[in-house]
Enzyme design. Sequence first.
Site, PDB file in Angstrom:
ATOM      1  N   HIS A  82       0.817  -1.410  -0.123  1.00  0.00           N
ATOM      2  CA  HIS A  82      -0.017   0.026   0.090  1.00  0.00           C
ATOM      3  C   HIS A  82       0.801   1.187   0.011  1.00  0.00           C
ATOM      4  CE1 HIS A  82      -3.634   2.261   0.569  1.00  0.00           C
ATOM      5  NE2 HIS A  82      -3.003   3.311   1.334  1.00  0.00           N
ATOM      6  N   ARG A 168     -14.006  13.030   6.009  1.00  0.00           N
ATOM      7  CA  ARG A 168     -12.537  13.631   6.098  1.00  0.00           C
ATOM      8  C   ARG A 168     -12.118  14.588   4.879  1.00  0.00           C
ATOM      9  NH1 ARG A 168      -9.101   9.061   7.064  1.00  0.00           N
ATOM     10  NH2 ARG A 168      -7.428  10.550   7.019  1.00  0.00           N
TER      11      ARG A 168
END
Length: 425
Positions: A82, A168
């Site tokens: 990732h 967010r």
Amino acid sequence: MDAISVIRTKRDRGELTADQIDWVIDAYTRGEVAHEQMSSLAMAIFLNGMNRTEIARWTAAMIASGERMDFSSLPRPTADKHSTGGVGDKITLPLAPLVAACGAAVPQLSGRGLGHTGGTLDKLEAIPGWRAQLSNDEMLDVLRDVGSVICAAGDGLAPADKKLYALRDVTGTVESIPLIASSIMSKKIAEGTGSLVLDVKVGSGAFMKHLDDARELASTMVELGTDHGVKTVALLTDMATPLGLTAGNALEVRESVEVLAGGGPQDVVDLTLALAREMLDAAGLKDTDPAKALADGSAMDHWRRMITAQGGDPDAALPVAREQHVVTASSSGVLTTLDAYAVGLAAWRLGAGRARKEDPVQAGAGVELHAKPGDTVTAGQPLLTLHTDTPEKFGYALEALDGGVLVGPEDAAFAATPVVLERIS
Ligand code: URA
């Protein structure tokens, strides 16, 4: 339990209890806690932080909000990577088939670009026919048949994070170490990989601009993964300048295919191999040499099978933007700065990225680099080519590059930065 008391605890710099965290994540996922309440709590966390105990519980609660995948029926060890996101970061494209060619299974759940950073799924969707959306069964089939799959995470995986990440994004609370670490690791742990290599980007084009913050993010994520039984290591890698010579969807696919064919820019090759070695090591396959799989065509063979299995045509021509604009060097000397954020913003303004999740992207848009920091350039030499279907955006993209591309005198001091800065395990 009520949302206001949870918000007050964090607003007043208190430590959230396990019960408060479990309740607020579950109630937000079910819609009982309103977006404005969660956005207030996210801002309190952004400003006052969370300690490691709170982060671990927050992550566990987000994992528990949805399903967990299970790859234990596969005959190969699983390894995933990732990246925290950068400019020109196309590494997943060559890396997943490369690691599969070396014997691991790579379940690569990826995302779309938002803002100046690109997204793996947007890049692959430049390939005619390629499908990002697979059912869990389809994903397992591709993984079993090919060894690697790159696709979107299903709606059932960490749904709390899906809601919270979207919130967010519009409330200025993305760049928070506890929130980033829990967001990334809840998805990776729920995905069920046996091992994970994190590529934590540092520099102007990354979420983490400073090495200390990147170290803190990396060690928090490594601890979370390890505590959940996932063998996790992190590399801190440079994102002060774009990776490779392209930023933009089809442009980056083309460059990735060059790497799979045994060529491509050296920094992309170096990082792909460094991450591949870490993944193979974490998966217990350290005796295989990924450089060999790039050179002998087996990684390319896996790429072609993976693209075909997901409906894409690996031989189809890639989309090309309708208009180009070349930026040349205004003087002779050494290219001292090619700022990753400036290039990423320019690519985004040209149409390669999106401002809102539902916006379309232009497959052919982006920025092609003709020189890298440290190269000697002569006045009038092409430095960048801007690509877009909407040429009225050229001016806006050029403004983004203002101050981000600098040529110094021929004797300008220039210290090359290695791609891999540190390793954290
Ligand atoms: N990527 C994620 O999945 N979550 C974040 O919070 C930041 C980057």
